[in-house]
Design a protein around this motif. Structure first.
Motif, PDB file in Angstrom:
ATOM      1  N   LYS A   1      -5.638   6.155  -3.857  1.00 54.78           N
ATOM      2  CA  LYS A   1      -5.842   7.609  -3.867  1.00 54.78           C
ATOM      3  C   LYS A   1      -7.083   7.964  -4.685  1.00 54.78           C
ATOM      4  CE  LYS A   1      -1.087   9.227  -3.236  1.00 54.78           C
ATOM      5  NZ  LYS A   1       0.023   9.954  -3.874  1.00 54.78           N
TER       6      LYS A   1
ATOM      7  N   MET B   1       0.823  -1.211   0.000  1.00 53.17           N
ATOM      8  CA  MET B   1       0.000   0.000   0.000  1.00 53.17           C
ATOM      9  C   MET B   1       0.856   1.260   0.000  1.00 53.17           C
ATOM     10  SD  MET B   1      -3.492  -0.721   2.117  1.00 53.17           S
ATOM     11  CE  MET B   1      -2.841  -1.540   3.543  1.00 53.17           C
ATOM     12  N   GLU B   2       2.171   1.105   0.176  1.00 49.66           N
ATOM     13  CA  GLU B   2       3.076   2.249   0.097  1.00 49.66           C
ATOM     14  C   GLU B   2       4.100   2.115  -1.029  1.00 49.66           C
ATOM     15  OE1 GLU B   2       4.735   2.853   3.996  1.00 49.66           O
ATOM     16  OE2 GLU B   2       2.862   3.714   4.740  1.00 49.66           O
ATOM     17  N   SER B   3       4.303   0.888  -1.539  1.00 45.11           N
ATOM     18  CA  SER B   3       5.368   0.687  -2.529  1.00 45.11           C
ATOM     19  C   SER B   3       4.879   0.315  -3.923  1.00 45.11           C
ATOM     20  CB  SER B   3       6.332  -0.400  -2.038  1.00 45.11           C
ATOM     21  OG  SER B   3       5.662  -1.652  -1.952  1.00 45.11           O
TER      22      SER B   3
ATOM     23  N   ASP C   1      -6.568  11.556  -1.983  1.00 45.68           N
ATOM     24  CA  ASP C   1      -5.114  11.756  -2.041  1.00 45.68           C
ATOM     25  C   ASP C   1      -4.514  11.917  -0.652  1.00 45.68           C
ATOM     26  OD1 ASP C   1      -4.948  11.584  -4.764  1.00 45.68           O
ATOM     27  OD2 ASP C   1      -4.806  13.745  -5.109  1.00 45.68           O
TER      28      ASP C   1
ATOM     29  N   GLY D   1       4.701  10.004   1.171  1.00 45.23           N
ATOM     30  CA  GLY D   1       4.112   8.793   0.619  1.00 45.23           C
ATOM     31  C   GLY D   1       3.746   7.739   1.646  1.00 45.23           C
TER      32      GLY D   1
ATOM     33  N   LEU E   1       1.310   5.984   4.236  1.00 46.10           N
ATOM     34  CA  LEU E   1      -0.123   5.813   4.402  1.00 46.10           C
ATOM     35  C   LEU E   1      -0.542   6.205   5.814  1.00 46.10           C
ATOM     36  CD1 LEU E   1      -2.791   4.675   3.198  1.00 46.10           C
ATOM     37  CD2 LEU E   1      -2.086   2.446   4.086  1.00 46.10           C
TER      38      LEU E   1
ATOM     39  N   TYR F   1      -2.400   9.655   2.151  1.00 43.29           N
ATOM     40  CA  TYR F   1      -0.943   9.563   2.159  1.00 43.29           C
ATOM     41  C   TYR F   1      -0.373  10.928   2.524  1.00 43.29           C
ATOM     42  CZ  TYR F   1      -1.335   5.075  -0.214  1.00 43.29           C
ATOM     43  OH  TYR F   1      -1.632   3.765  -0.518  1.00 43.29           O
TER      44      TYR F   1
ATOM     45  N   VAL G   1      -1.157   2.231  -5.001  1.00 44.71           N
ATOM     46  CA  VAL G   1      -1.217   3.554  -4.373  1.00 44.71           C
ATOM     47  C   VAL G   1      -2.119   4.485  -5.185  1.00 44.71           C
ATOM     48  CG1 VAL G   1       0.130   5.624  -3.797  1.00 44.71           C
ATOM     49  CG2 VAL G   1       1.005   3.356  -3.192  1.00 44.71           C
TER      50      VAL G   1
END
Length: 192
Positions: free
Chosen positions: A50, A39-41, A55, A62, A64, A58, A46
């Motif tokens: 968003k 969920m971050e990479s 948006d 970047g 979460l 995050y 991502v």
């Protein structure tokens, strides 16, 4: 190579048992941990999160906002289902890629709390369930998560009942401190 899954309700100790498997030399994919990382990479995931949520889930770096996301998930069944419909395919893609590295192994293990609820059980040759007495599960969650008993019980009520889990799994482990989990795993591994 066989694909093995391990699952169990909150506080059952499935991650603990999966950790023992890892110390025994078994490759284990921890789906909850990987989902948080993805969920971050995973740029595609991502962007989808968003687009579907906002948006501002995050921060500028970047990262979460997990508390905000959790609040959104628990406030709306529709949002929870939408997020799962985005996250689960990303986890499956990542798992399948990870699993390729172990093609020469007899089996690998996929750890997931919501294996049956997500429909991912169809991907696996063997499914191991982990159970524990209800009060022990509640106490584990209270100590680990610092949540109220009411919140823990609500989360448990949203999961598959343990009785149903034992009907669906190929093997069960009762994680109540009364059995030697290492020995039980060796028994299960012999039949894989």
């Amino acid at each position: 190579m066989k694909k093995v899954a391990i699952t169990g309700g909150i506080g059952s100790g499935k991650s603990f048992v999966a950790g023992i498997m890892r110390t025994m030399g078994v490759p284990v994919y921890f789906s909850d941990i990987m989902a948080r990382r993805l969920m971050e990479s995973d740029a595609e995931l991502v962007a989808a999160l968003k687009r579907e949520l906002s948006d501002d889930i995050y921060d500028a770096e970047g990262k979460l906002d997990r508390k905000r996301l959790a609040s959104m998930l628990f406030s709306s069944e529709d949002i929870r289902k939408k997020v799962e419909s985005l996250v689960h395919p990303a986890v499956v893609r990542d798992y399948l890629k990870w699993n390729e590295r172990y093609a020469d192994w007899r089996f690998t293990v996929f750890e997931s709390a919501i294996l049956f609820e997500s429909g991912l059980n169809e991907m696996f040759d063997v499914i191991i369930g982990v159970q524990a007495p209800l009060e022990l599960r509640i106490q584990r969650c209270l100590m680990r998560d610092g949540e109220t008993r009411e919140k823990v019980e609500r989360r448990m009520a949203a999961q598959m009942p343990q009785e149903r889990l034992s009907e669906l799994c190929d093997a069960m482990i009762v994680n109540d401190g009364a059995i030697n989990i290492h020995e039980r795993l060796l028994e299960i591994f012999e039949n894989i």
